[in-house]
Scaffold this motif. Structure first.
Motif, short mmCIF file in Angstrom:
data_model
loop_
_atom_site.label_atom_id
_atom_site.label_comp_id
_atom_site.label_asym_id
_atom_site.label_seq_id
_atom_site.Cartn_x
_atom_site.Cartn_y
_atom_site.Cartn_z
N ARG A 123 0.85 -1.19 0.00
CA ARG A 123 0.00 0.00 0.00
C ARG A 123 0.89 1.25 0.00
O ARG A 123 1.84 1.35 0.78
N GLN A 132 2.08 4.92 0.84
CA GLN A 132 1.96 5.90 1.91
C GLN A 132 2.14 7.29 1.28
O GLN A 132 3.22 7.88 1.30
N HIS A 133 1.05 7.79 0.72
CA HIS A 133 1.13 9.02 -0.05
C HIS A 133 1.50 10.23 0.80
O HIS A 133 2.07 11.21 0.27
N ASP A 134 1.22 10.17 2.08
CA ASP A 134 1.55 11.31 2.94
C ASP A 134 3.05 11.41 3.21
O ASP A 134 3.52 12.39 3.80
N GLN A 183 -4.60 14.04 -6.49
CA GLN A 183 -5.13 13.06 -5.54
C GLN A 183 -5.92 11.96 -6.24
O GLN A 183 -5.96 10.82 -5.77
N ASN A 205 -3.89 8.79 -6.93
CA ASN A 205 -3.22 8.11 -5.81
C ASN A 205 -4.07 6.94 -5.31
O ASN A 205 -5.05 7.14 -4.59
N PRO A 206 -3.73 5.72 -5.69
CA PRO A 206 -4.53 4.56 -5.24
C PRO A 206 -4.39 4.33 -3.73
O PRO A 206 -3.33 4.54 -3.15
N ASP A 207 -5.50 3.89 -3.12
CA ASP A 207 -5.51 3.69 -1.66
C ASP A 207 -5.30 2.23 -1.25
O ASP A 207 -4.75 1.98 -0.18
N GLY A 208 -5.74 1.30 -2.07
CA GLY A 208 -5.68 -0.10 -1.67
C GLY A 208 -4.37 -0.77 -2.04
O GLY A 208 -3.36 -0.12 -2.38
#
Length: 279
Positions: A92, A94-96, A143, A146-149
């Protein structure tokens, strides 16, 4: 009765032995010749090494993708054995904690987006998701890409770049990055179990609205043949000069001048310094 005295300075000069260079000049010339030949041979060897490197990298790039090395094998990852290997990794994002590294690509100037990929075993791998122009450097402008899964990334394994960019050093405290220094980025982003390498994502891993992937440039300058020919040419010219200096006398003939006044005058002219006295 005539008394003839002929002085032919030019003929005497031809018979005089040429001045020889000093011993030090001779030694330096021979040393320079040996060095030039050695440099030419070295470039030929470098060319063979570079061609072998290019062949190995081509095989890695086009080989089927395989999982990245396991954490136990990370200390053994090297440029010679692993750079540009075709790999896959999943986890996964970690875009932050993403990091922007200045870049110049075929798309123009902008930034590489390096995002940590958190894996299920607790380790992280920095993924170069691709390129964004300067106007899209702010994460809020992309945003949607930016994939979350869970994702699976395919790309090329790259070795860390700890020396900064050309004449520019990374400044982590001001968040200015000019090279993909994995250890420094991991420390700045608080990644405690990061791999010592990163992965350049390919175009197939690109998401709509996200960074442009697949821009890895695999190119190795190979000018070694030109350099070798240059060194050999310089050695050849120096050898020619040494031959003229030291070996030319072997092919000169000694001429003995025994001529009449008329012959000497016709051969030497006024430059021979002929002096005739008649009584």
């Amino acid at each position: 009765m005539s008394e003839i005295r002929t002085v032919t300075a030019k003929a005497k000069g031809a018979r005089r032995k040429p001045a020889r260079p000093s011993l030090w000049v001779t030694v330096l010339s021979l040393t320079a010749f040996a060095i030039l030949v050695a440099l030419g041979v070295w470039q030929i060897e470098r060319r063979a090494w570079k061609l072998a490197l290019i062949d190995r990298v081509e095989q890695r790039v086009h080989a089927p993708a395989r999982p990245i090395p396991s954490p136990a094998a990370w200390p053994a990852v090297t440029t010679a054995n692993d750079e540009y290997s075709h790999v896959t990794v999943s986890g996964r994002f970690q875009h932050d904690r993403e990091t922007l590294v200045q870049a110049v690509t075929e798309e123009g100037g902008g930034y590489w987006v390096l995002t940590p990929l958190q894996r299920t075993d607790g380790t992280q791998v920095l993924v170069n998701r691709g390129f964004v122009p300067s106007e899209r450097r702010d994460a809020s402008a992309r945003q949607g890409g930016n994939p979350d899964g869970m994702v699976e990334i395919t790309g090329l394994l790259r070795v860390t770049e700890p020396k900064g960019g050309f004449l520019r050093n990374n400044v982590p405290q001001h968040n200015r990055w000019y090279s993909r220094d994995v250890a420094a980025i991991a420390a700045a982003r608080g990644l405690e179990h990061a791999a010592p390498f990163f992965v350049d994502a390919d175009a197939g891993s690109q998401t709509a609205g996200g960074p442009i992937g697949g821009l890895t440039v695999v190119r190795f300058p190979n000018n070694h043949l030109i350099y070798a020919l240059t060194w050999f040419a310089l050695a050849f010219m120096l050898a020619g000069r040494l031959f003229v200096t030291f070996g030319g006398g072997l092919f000169r003939r000694k001429r003995f001048v025994h001529e009449t006044v008329g012959d000497a005058a016709r051969r030497t002219g006024s430059d021979a310094g002929t002096i005739v006295e008649q009584g």
